[in-house]
Design an enzyme around this catalytic site. Structure first.
Site, PDB file in Angstrom:
ATOM      1  CE  LYS A 116      -3.762  -2.173   2.787  1.00 42.17           C
ATOM      2  NZ  LYS A 116      -4.841  -2.814   1.751  1.00 42.17           N
ATOM      3  CD  GLU A 200      -4.835   5.480   3.941  1.00 44.24           C
ATOM      4  OE1 GLU A 200      -5.706   5.443   4.614  1.00 44.24           O
ATOM      5  OE2 GLU A 200      -4.170   4.985   3.276  1.00 44.24           O
ATOM      6  CG  HIS A 235     -11.895  -1.949   8.746  1.00 43.95           C
ATOM      7  ND1 HIS A 235     -12.379  -0.661   8.424  1.00 43.95           N
ATOM      8  CD2 HIS A 235     -11.056  -2.200   9.780  1.00 43.95           C
ATOM      9  CE1 HIS A 235     -11.796  -0.086   9.617  1.00 43.95           C
ATOM     10  NE2 HIS A 235     -11.308  -0.711  10.558  1.00 43.95           N
ATOM     11  NE  ARG A 300      -7.670  -9.549  -4.828  1.00 38.99           N
ATOM     12  CZ  ARG A 300      -8.865  -9.124  -4.033  1.00 38.99           C
ATOM     13  NH1 ARG A 300      -9.798  -9.174  -4.483  1.00 38.99           N
ATOM     14  NH2 ARG A 300      -8.702  -8.284  -2.990  1.00 38.99           N
TER      15      ARG A 300
HETATM   16  P1  ADP Z   1      -7.637  -4.052   2.589  1.00 35.08           P
HETATM   17  O1  ADP Z   1      -6.765  -4.052   1.669  1.00 35.08           O
HETATM   18  O2  ADP Z   1      -7.872  -4.906   3.824  1.00 35.08           O
HETATM   19  O3  ADP Z   1      -9.060  -4.036   1.793  1.00 35.08           O
HETATM   20  P2  ADP Z   1      -8.260  -1.241   2.705  1.00 35.08           P
HETATM   21  O4  ADP Z   1      -6.965   0.059   2.553  1.00 35.08           O
HETATM   22  O5  ADP Z   1      -8.912  -1.257   1.293  1.00 35.08           O
HETATM   23  O6  ADP Z   1      -7.648  -2.426   3.054  1.00 35.08           O
HETATM   24  O7  ADP Z   1      -9.356  -0.448   3.625  1.00 35.08           O
HETATM   25  C1  ADP Z   1     -10.377  -1.417   3.954  1.00 35.08           C
HETATM   26  C2  ADP Z   1     -11.277  -0.668   4.555  1.00 35.08           C
HETATM   27  O8  ADP Z   1     -10.961   0.063   5.758  1.00 35.08           O
HETATM   28  C3  ADP Z   1     -11.947   0.396   3.535  1.00 35.08           C
HETATM   29  O9  ADP Z   1     -12.919  -0.133   2.660  1.00 35.08           O
HETATM   30  C4  ADP Z   1     -12.661   1.469   4.476  1.00 35.08           C
HETATM   31  O10 ADP Z   1     -13.799   1.088   5.042  1.00 35.08           O
HETATM   32  C5  ADP Z   1     -11.727   1.384   5.621  1.00 35.08           C
HETATM   33  N1  ADP Z   1     -10.837   2.420   5.566  1.00 35.08           N
HETATM   34  C6  ADP Z   1      -9.449   2.363   4.987  1.00 35.08           C
HETATM   35  N2  ADP Z   1      -8.543   3.639   5.102  1.00 35.08           N
HETATM   36  C7  ADP Z   1      -9.422   4.324   5.520  1.00 35.08           C
HETATM   37  C8  ADP Z   1      -9.404   5.575   6.107  1.00 35.08           C
HETATM   38  N3  ADP Z   1      -8.282   6.434   5.805  1.00 35.08           N
HETATM   39  N4  ADP Z   1     -10.280   6.256   6.873  1.00 35.08           N
HETATM   40  C9  ADP Z   1     -11.353   5.741   7.220  1.00 35.08           C
HETATM   41  N5  ADP Z   1     -11.451   4.347   6.699  1.00 35.08           N
HETATM   42  C10 ADP Z   1     -10.755   3.627   6.042  1.00 35.08           C
HETATM   43  P1  ADP Z   2     -12.366  -7.954  -2.360  1.00 29.85           P
HETATM   44  O1  ADP Z   2     -11.723  -6.866  -2.208  1.00 29.85           O
HETATM   45  O2  ADP Z   2     -12.654  -8.454  -3.738  1.00 29.85           O
HETATM   46  O3  ADP Z   2     -13.983  -7.559  -2.132  1.00 29.85           O
HETATM   47  P2  ADP Z   2     -11.616  -9.180  -0.168  1.00 29.85           P
HETATM   48  O4  ADP Z   2     -10.720  -7.928  -0.171  1.00 29.85           O
HETATM   49  O5  ADP Z   2     -12.461  -9.453   0.842  1.00 29.85           O
HETATM   50  O6  ADP Z   2     -12.416  -9.282  -1.504  1.00 29.85           O
HETATM   51  O7  ADP Z   2     -10.719 -10.290  -0.365  1.00 29.85           O
HETATM   52  C1  ADP Z   2     -10.833 -11.310  -1.264  1.00 29.85           C
HETATM   53  C2  ADP Z   2     -10.210 -12.461  -1.055  1.00 29.85           C
HETATM   54  O8  ADP Z   2      -8.898 -12.551  -0.941  1.00 29.85           O
HETATM   55  C3  ADP Z   2     -10.624 -13.205   0.247  1.00 29.85           C
HETATM   56  O9  ADP Z   2     -10.912 -14.270   0.235  1.00 29.85           O
HETATM   57  C4  ADP Z   2      -9.704 -12.756   1.408  1.00 29.85           C
HETATM   58  O10 ADP Z   2      -9.418 -13.591   2.468  1.00 29.85           O
HETATM   59  C5  ADP Z   2      -8.434 -12.719   0.326  1.00 29.85           C
HETATM   60  N1  ADP Z   2      -7.679 -11.954   0.557  1.00 29.85           N
HETATM   61  C6  ADP Z   2      -7.306 -10.471   0.491  1.00 29.85           C
HETATM   62  N2  ADP Z   2      -6.197  -9.844   0.673  1.00 29.85           N
HETATM   63  C7  ADP Z   2      -5.438 -10.839   1.328  1.00 29.85           C
HETATM   64  C8  ADP Z   2      -4.223 -11.039   1.859  1.00 29.85           C
HETATM   65  N3  ADP Z   2      -3.393  -9.776   1.838  1.00 29.85           N
HETATM   66  N4  ADP Z   2      -3.547 -12.110   2.233  1.00 29.85           N
HETATM   67  C9  ADP Z   2      -4.514 -12.930   2.427  1.00 29.85           C
HETATM   68  N5  ADP Z   2      -5.915 -13.111   1.831  1.00 29.85           N
HETATM   69  C10 ADP Z   2      -6.257 -12.035   1.348  1.00 29.85           C
HETATM   70 MG    MG Z   3      -9.316  -2.937   0.103  1.00 28.88          MG
END
Ligand code: ADP
Ligand code: ADP
Ligand code: MG
Length: 668
Positions: A116, A200, A235, A300
């Site tokens: 990230k 952030e 989240h 993906r």
């Molecule tokens: P992941 O890789 O686990 O999907 P993300 O960076 O996409 O992580 O963040 C997952 C979720 O966390 C977001 O969909 C949002 O709900 C929350 N989130 C992420 N960044 C922020 C932020 N700066 N402020 C508030 N909520 C956040």
């Molecule tokens: P999407 O962003 O497509 O809605 P998710 O963020 O929930 O989906 O992740 C999709 C799939 O990938 C889930 O099965 C989740 O457990 C897996 N996944 C996502 N990021 C990771 C990671 N960094 N390590 C392991 N599994 C992950």
């Molecule tokens: Mg995400």
């Protein structure tokens, strides 16, 4: 187009990819672990190769074996699905070295977007707006603390390598920062093998709006509009929809173009998603002041891609296969259109009333809503399981995805609710009823969307799984009567007083619902059955309907009911909801303390009314064995365990003393 591909995944996404491949005439190879030997995805493919033990690291993450399986079966390409190896640049490279096409972006794009912090540095250069924050390489705790103080609180610490909602900490004030950092780094090290973090600004009541992008190997890149994934728990996404409510064409275009810029900055090829966090400083009704910031790019196909397919009429897996095969994008930006509104609900094996704790178990009953093929239908149901399958602790708790499409959001909502009501799962805890409550909540119905929706609506979302108690109790009573009549060889529906075979007038029923004891009494009157439950009293009517359903009338309500009995639990489903009632059999429990012999004794003096079994019959735990009458009440005696009836000690009509043994049961 390829003639054969290997699908390096399992569950619903493996089945999803196989469906498109089949339609395109592409042969498929599945891979499977020990736990998945007879899984649906194996049956969905033309061939299957066993790749190891049940734990992902022994099978679905074993990329040498997966590549060997592709070579052995003559597959030309590998589709990684999502999760597992889908965002692993080393795997993408290994595929290329082995002469196989990786159906995904170039490894360089995966790598650039994999962390990230690094991806944010890249996006900054590409002019994509970022959430105010720190994403530098210097990880000195004192520096991180200073940066957080500068950004201001609440702040969010994120594991740079994180994903799936893991590795994030919200910090409310400066004094809490050091402890939160240490705990975030610990989790990040354990889960992702790296403790690098970024910081952030924690956006208040934000929306999560993401853009589907697609690039090809000829330098073209388009966006297929947005998805709103704001409804989240921990989240993680719960409901996703497209288009985003309140979106304006102007904002859509700006976000779409920013996403395409992000993708082009890494020479993106294939399906990808650029996730934005959207600040709505003036609330829900002011899209003109909404500000969006890049969060991350997922390199993906995403879990929620079906809502985009529903509104665009495109098959994104087909696009993936064509692009991976070197073809140009099927459509250009100006040819892409949106039509109607789509919503996806993730059906998960989990207990919403217990912090969404994942649940495991067997899908004893697994009935899906009426649905049709996966392209552009009003109700689509994507899954990777069948009735009787087990949700094991090895993999994701997602059981299925329900996707609905309508002309308007209101229509999609109504279809979603109806389809959830038809989704009937018995055998493990699921979030199906919880999803119905979310869909019905004021915030969701009125599209007051932000990531705090579930917390805000918690009053109406949790611990609400009761059909409406009188109906549930009446359904459970009716179910018992129907089962007893069937056992006795009678047609339960043939006469209105079909259950009244003797002079008894009242019978008591006891149930346990979520730890609460409920009591009802049934009277066999001249005019039929009367049920009394708490304050509610009135005639009880039920009549058979096709497909094991029955029409139930009680307490001014009429419902179409479906019940399943597992052990002593009656699972009641109506269009209004679902409830599970544990039937407490007073007599069976009275006999339970008598040891393994399975002695079943009368707890009070009375008369034997009938036996539902004879010597030599095999019986299941909870099955009705005999009916006894005592104190003007009728009682069913149920088997305390599986076993075989050894001997009946009395005949119908016999008077018995308290403690008399009614029958002998040999238990296993
Ligand atoms: P992941 O890789 O686990 O999907 P993300 O960076 O996409 O992580 O963040 C997952 C979720 O966390 C977001 O969909 C949002 O709900 C929350 N989130 C992420 N960044 C922020 C932020 N700066 N402020 C508030 N909520 C956040
Ligand atoms: P999407 O962003 O497509 O809605 P998710 O963020 O929930 O989906 O992740 C999709 C799939 O990938 C889930 O099965 C989740 O457990 C897996 N996944 C996502 N990021 C990771 C990671 N960094 N390590 C392991 N599994 C992950
Ligand atoms: Mg995400």
């Amino acid at each position: 187009m390829f003639s054969k591909i290997l699908i390096a995944n399992r569950g619903e996404i493996a089945c999803r990819v196989a469906a498109t491949a089949r339609r395109l005439g592409v042969k498929t190879v599945a891979v499977y672990s020990d736990a998945d030997a007879s899984a649906k995805h194996v049956a969905a493919c033309d061939e299957a190769v066993h790749i190891g033990g049940s734990a992902p690291r022994e099978s679905y993450l074993q990329w040498e074996r997966i590549i060997a399986a592709a070579q052995a079966t003559g597959a030309q390409a590998i589709h990684p699905g999502y999760g597992f190896l889908s965002e692993n640049e080393a795997f993408a490279d290994a595929c290329a070295k082995a002469g196989l096409v990786f159906i995904g972006p170039p490894s360089s794009a995966i790598e650039a977007m994999g962390l990230k912090a690094e991806s944010k540095r890249l996006m900054e250069k590409a002019g994509v707006p970022l959430v105010p924050g720190y994403h530098g390489t210097d990880q000195d705790p004192a520096l991180l603390q200073r940066e957080a103080d500068r950004i201001g609180y609440p702040a969010l610490i994120k594991a740079s390598a994180g994903g799936g909602g893991k590795g994030m900490r919200v910090v409310e004030k400066s004094e809490d920062f050091a402890a939160a950092l240490a705990s975030c780094q610990r989790e990040a090290r354990n889960s992702f093998g790296s403790d690098a973090v970024l910081i952030e600004k924690y956006v208040q009541r934000p929306r999560h709006i993401e853009i589907q992008v697609f690039g090809d190997s000829h330098g073209q890149c388009v966006y297929l509009f947005e998805r709103d994934c704001s409804v989240q728990r921990r989240h993680q996404k719960v409901l996703e929809e497209a288009p985003a409510p309140g979106m304006t064409p102007e904002l859509r275009q700006r976000m779409g173009e920013a996403a395409v810029a992000a993708a082009k900055a890494v020479n993106y090829v294939g399906a990808g998603t650029v996730e934005f966090i959207v600040e709505q400083p003036d609330g829900y009704d002011h899209p003109e002041t909404m500000r969006f910031y890049f969060m991350e790019m997922n390199t993906r196909l995403q879990v929620e891609h079906p809502v985009t397919e529903a509104i665009t009429g495109q098959d994104l897996v087909e696009w993936q296969l064509r692009v991976a095969g070197g073809e140009p994008l099927p459509l250009q930006q100006h040819e892409l259109r949106m039509q109607g509104h789509a919503i996806e609900a993730r059906i998960c094996a989990e207990n919403p009333d217990n912090q969404f704790l994942p649940a495991t178990g067997t899908l004893r009953v697994y009935r899906k809503p009426a649905h049709s093929a996966f392209e552009r239908s009003d109700v689509r149901f994507d899954d990777g399981v069948r009735e009787g399958d087990t949700i094991s602790p090895f993999y994701d708790s997602m059981v299925a995805k329900l996707i609905v499409h309508g002309d308007t959001r209101e229509q999609a909502l109504a279809r979603l609710d109806a389809a959830l009501a038809e989704t009937r799962i018995v055998g493990l805890a699921t979030n199906v009823q919880f999803l119905r409550h979310v869909v019905a909540s004021d915030s969701f119905a009125r599209a007051r969307l932000d990531t705090a929706l579930i917390a805000r609506e918690s009053e109406v979302l949790f611990k609400q799984d009761r059909v409406g108690e009188p109906t549930a109790v009446a359904a459970a009573v009716a179910q018992t009567l129907i089962a007893e009549a069937a056992l006795a060889g009678n047609d339960p529906f043939s006469r209105r007083d079909g259950f009244r075979s003797h002079g008894v007038t009242t019978r008591r029923f006891d149930f346990d619902v979520a730890g609460e004891r409920l009591q009802a009494s049934l009277t066999y009157g001249r005019d039929g059955l009367q049920l009394a439950y708490g304050e509610v009293q009135g005639p009880l009517h039920f009549a058979p309907l096709p497909d094991d359903r029955f029409d139930l009338r009680f307490a001014d309500r009429r419902d179409t009911v479906q019940t399943w009995v597992v052990g002593e639990t009656v699972h009641v489903f109506t269009a209004r909801g679902a409830t599970s009632l544990v039937e407490i059999d007073l007599l069976a429990h009275a006999g339970e303390g008598e040891g393994e012999s399975g002695r079943l004794t009368a707890p009070m003096p009375g008369k034997v009314v009938s036996f539902a079994v004879k010597a030599g019959d095999a019986v299941k735990k909870g099955q009705a064995l005999a009916v006894m009458e005592a104190m003007k009440m009728e009682h069913t005696i149920a088997a305390p365990a599986d076993g075989t009836v050894a001997e009946l000690m009395y005949a119908p009509g016999d008077q018995v003393a308290e403690g008399a043994e009614l029958l002998k049961l040999a238990t296993a």
